[in-house]
Motif scaffolding. Structure first.
Motif, PDB file in Angstrom:
ATOM      1  N   MET A 107      39.186  46.237  42.251  1.00  0.00           N
ATOM      2  CA  MET A 107      37.893  45.715  41.936  1.00  0.00           C
ATOM      3  C   MET A 107      37.717  44.754  41.275  1.00  0.00           C
ATOM      4  O   MET A 107      37.406  43.531  41.724  1.00  0.00           O
ATOM      5  CB  MET A 107      37.120  46.764  41.907  1.00  0.00           C
ATOM      6  CG  MET A 107      37.701  47.429  43.699  1.00  0.00           C
ATOM      7  SD  MET A 107      37.376  46.513  44.823  1.00  0.00           S
ATOM      8  CE  MET A 107      35.846  45.762  45.224  1.00  0.00           C
ATOM      9  N   ASP A 108      38.185  45.174  39.737  1.00  0.00           N
ATOM     10  CA  ASP A 108      37.750  44.119  39.143  1.00  0.00           C
ATOM     11  C   ASP A 108      38.731  42.889  39.341  1.00  0.00           C
ATOM     12  O   ASP A 108      38.538  41.386  39.323  1.00  0.00           O
ATOM     13  CB  ASP A 108      37.941  44.222  37.453  1.00  0.00           C
ATOM     14  CG  ASP A 108      36.825  45.718  37.170  1.00  0.00           C
ATOM     15  OD1 ASP A 108      36.172  45.312  37.812  1.00  0.00           O
ATOM     16  OD2 ASP A 108      37.930  46.213  36.448  1.00  0.00           O
ATOM     17  N   VAL A 109      39.609  42.544  39.454  1.00  0.00           N
ATOM     18  CA  VAL A 109      40.779  42.022  39.745  1.00  0.00           C
ATOM     19  C   VAL A 109      40.309  40.844  40.888  1.00  0.00           C
ATOM     20  O   VAL A 109      40.447  39.962  40.842  1.00  0.00           O
ATOM     21  CB  VAL A 109      42.360  42.284  39.518  1.00  0.00           C
ATOM     22  CG1 VAL A 109      42.669  40.927  40.459  1.00  0.00           C
ATOM     23  CG2 VAL A 109      43.541  42.651  38.626  1.00  0.00           C
ATOM     24  N   VAL A 110      40.069  41.602  42.049  1.00  0.00           N
ATOM     25  CA  VAL A 110      39.228  40.591  43.560  1.00  0.00           C
ATOM     26  C   VAL A 110      38.400  40.379  42.837  1.00  0.00           C
ATOM     27  O   VAL A 110      38.297  39.251  43.794  1.00  0.00           O
ATOM     28  CB  VAL A 110      39.452  42.239  44.876  1.00  0.00           C
ATOM     29  CG1 VAL A 110      38.786  41.298  45.816  1.00  0.00           C
ATOM     30  CG2 VAL A 110      40.517  42.917  44.767  1.00  0.00           C
ATOM     31  N   GLN A 111      37.197  40.410  42.133  1.00  0.00           N
ATOM     32  CA  GLN A 111      35.853  40.048  41.933  1.00  0.00           C
ATOM     33  C   GLN A 111      35.977  38.912  40.557  1.00  0.00           C
ATOM     34  O   GLN A 111      34.401  38.268  40.915  1.00  0.00           O
ATOM     35  CB  GLN A 111      34.872  41.225  42.465  1.00  0.00           C
ATOM     36  CG  GLN A 111      34.715  42.151  43.585  1.00  0.00           C
ATOM     37  CD  GLN A 111      33.666  43.076  43.148  1.00  0.00           C
ATOM     38  OE1 GLN A 111      33.689  43.571  42.535  1.00  0.00           O
ATOM     39  NE2 GLN A 111      33.834  43.851  44.328  1.00  0.00           N
ATOM     40  N   SER A 112      36.840  39.198  39.518  1.00  0.00           N
ATOM     41  CA  SER A 112      36.451  38.188  39.307  1.00  0.00           C
ATOM     42  C   SER A 112      36.891  36.622  38.894  1.00  0.00           C
ATOM     43  O   SER A 112      37.253  36.809  39.770  1.00  0.00           O
ATOM     44  CB  SER A 112      37.452  38.958  38.048  1.00  0.00           C
ATOM     45  OG  SER A 112      36.997  38.071  36.602  1.00  0.00           O
ATOM     46  N   SER A 113      35.380  35.971  38.849  1.00  0.00           N
ATOM     47  CA  SER A 113      35.602  34.494  38.185  1.00  0.00           C
ATOM     48  C   SER A 113      36.483  34.438  36.780  1.00  0.00           C
ATOM     49  O   SER A 113      36.986  32.556  36.632  1.00  0.00           O
ATOM     50  CB  SER A 113      34.280  33.972  38.259  1.00  0.00           C
ATOM     51  OG  SER A 113      34.237  34.406  36.775  1.00  0.00           O
ATOM     52  N   LEU A 114      37.468  35.551  36.890  1.00  0.00           N
ATOM     53  CA  LEU A 114      38.355  34.809  35.390  1.00  0.00           C
ATOM     54  C   LEU A 114      39.257  34.134  36.523  1.00  0.00           C
ATOM     55  O   LEU A 114      40.986  33.470  35.524  1.00  0.00           O
ATOM     56  CB  LEU A 114      38.623  35.908  34.637  1.00  0.00           C
ATOM     57  CG  LEU A 114      37.220  36.514  33.153  1.00  0.00           C
ATOM     58  CD1 LEU A 114      37.376  37.370  32.408  1.00  0.00           C
ATOM     59  CD2 LEU A 114      36.941  34.496  32.849  1.00  0.00           C
ATOM     60  N   ILE A 115      39.647  35.035  37.703  1.00  0.00           N
ATOM     61  CA  ILE A 115      41.060  34.950  38.220  1.00  0.00           C
ATOM     62  C   ILE A 115      41.245  34.039  39.182  1.00  0.00           C
ATOM     63  O   ILE A 115      40.084  33.850  39.438  1.00  0.00           O
ATOM     64  CB  ILE A 115      41.630  35.776  38.850  1.00  0.00           C
ATOM     65  CG1 ILE A 115      41.768  37.320  37.649  1.00  0.00           C
ATOM     66  CG2 ILE A 115      43.034  36.008  40.015  1.00  0.00           C
ATOM     67  CD1 ILE A 115      41.855  38.641  38.395  1.00  0.00           C
ATOM     68  N   GLU A 116      41.976  32.457  39.391  1.00  0.00           N
ATOM     69  CA  GLU A 116      41.921  31.571  40.439  1.00  0.00           C
ATOM     70  C   GLU A 116      42.347  31.763  40.994  1.00  0.00           C
ATOM     71  O   GLU A 116      44.440  32.778  40.232  1.00  0.00           O
ATOM     72  CB  GLU A 116      42.440  30.626  39.385  1.00  0.00           C
ATOM     73  CG  GLU A 116      42.607  29.082  40.723  1.00  0.00           C
ATOM     74  CD  GLU A 116      42.961  27.808  40.043  1.00  0.00           C
ATOM     75  OE1 GLU A 116      43.329  27.205  40.537  1.00  0.00           O
ATOM     76  OE2 GLU A 116      42.915  27.766  38.611  1.00  0.00           O
ATOM     77  N   TRP A 117      42.871  32.333  42.208  1.00  0.00           N
ATOM     78  CA  TRP A 117      43.929  32.554  43.131  1.00  0.00           C
ATOM     79  C   TRP A 117      44.178  31.811  43.606  1.00  0.00           C
ATOM     80  O   TRP A 117      43.414  30.670  44.652  1.00  0.00           O
ATOM     81  CB  TRP A 117      43.211  33.619  43.785  1.00  0.00           C
ATOM     82  CG  TRP A 117      43.069  34.971  44.011  1.00  0.00           C
ATOM     83  CD1 TRP A 117      41.490  35.052  42.723  1.00  0.00           C
ATOM     84  CD2 TRP A 117      43.641  35.868  43.915  1.00  0.00           C
ATOM     85  NE1 TRP A 117      42.073  36.546  42.714  1.00  0.00           N
ATOM     86  CE2 TRP A 117      43.070  36.800  43.197  1.00  0.00           C
ATOM     87  CE3 TRP A 117      45.121  35.933  44.442  1.00  0.00           C
ATOM     88  CZ2 TRP A 117      43.576  37.995  42.745  1.00  0.00           C
ATOM     89  CZ3 TRP A 117      45.754  37.453  43.371  1.00  0.00           C
ATOM     90  CH2 TRP A 117      44.894  38.295  43.354  1.00  0.00           C
ATOM     91  N   ARG A 118      45.325  30.732  43.653  1.00  0.00           N
ATOM     92  CA  ARG A 118      46.357  29.344  44.746  1.00  0.00           C
ATOM     93  C   ARG A 118      47.056  30.487  46.144  1.00  0.00           C
ATOM     94  O   ARG A 118      47.952  30.987  45.854  1.00  0.00           O
ATOM     95  CB  ARG A 118      46.613  28.984  43.663  1.00  0.00           C
ATOM     96  CG  ARG A 118      46.297  28.328  42.245  1.00  0.00           C
ATOM     97  CD  ARG A 118      46.926  27.729  41.095  1.00  0.00           C
ATOM     98  NE  ARG A 118      46.339  27.006  40.280  1.00  0.00           N
ATOM     99  CZ  ARG A 118      46.914  26.288  39.395  1.00  0.00           C
ATOM    100  NH1 ARG A 118      48.084  26.063  39.179  1.00  0.00           N
ATOM    101  NH2 ARG A 118      45.839  25.844  37.787  1.00  0.00           N
ATOM    102  N   GLY A 119      46.589  29.268  47.159  1.00  0.00           N
ATOM    103  CA  GLY A 119      47.447  29.026  48.036  1.00  0.00           C
ATOM    104  C   GLY A 119      47.160  30.380  49.211  1.00  0.00           C
ATOM    105  O   GLY A 119      47.024  30.087  50.384  1.00  0.00           O
ATOM    106  N   ALA A 120      46.462  31.183  48.127  1.00  0.00           N
ATOM    107  CA  ALA A 120      45.763  32.869  49.205  1.00  0.00           C
ATOM    108  C   ALA A 120      45.125  33.271  48.122  1.00  0.00           C
ATOM    109  O   ALA A 120      45.420  33.775  46.523  1.00  0.00           O
ATOM    110  CB  ALA A 120      46.737  33.362  49.640  1.00  0.00           C
ATOM    111  N   GLY A 121      44.497  34.210  49.019  1.00  0.00           N
ATOM    112  CA  GLY A 121      43.198  35.014  48.256  1.00  0.00           C
ATOM    113  C   GLY A 121      44.021  36.276  48.322  1.00  0.00           C
ATOM    114  O   GLY A 121      45.184  36.645  47.861  1.00  0.00           O
TER     115      GLY A 121
END
Length: 71
Positions: free
Chosen positions: A51-65
């Motif tokens: 859940m931390d990985v999914v919700q964190s604004s520290l992670i930028e998901w490129r091309g797909a979530g």
């Protein structure tokens, strides 16, 4: 160009794997959320879970979530 996201998850490759960069270093290929969790835990965020990985604004998901693992 600098980024506000210290963790970048790149678009899925043909095999569904996604390159993961933390800071300025590529740390490996993730094939699912648990792989990303393992990488960020190894980088010092031991208490993080999926859940931390999914919700964190520290992670930028490129091309797909966080739910995009197929090319």
């Amino acid at each position: 160009m600098a980024t506000d996201h210290p963790v970048v998850i790149y678009p899925p490759a043909e095999d569904g794997g996604r390159r993961v960069r933390i800071g300025g270093h590529f740390v490996g290929i993730a094939y699912g959320l648990l792989d990303v969790v393992a990488f960020v835990q190894e980088a010092g965020l031991q208490e993080w879970d999926e859940m931390d990985v999914v919700q964190s604004s520290l992670i930028e998901w490129r091309g797909a979530g966080p739910d995009g693992w197929a090319h």
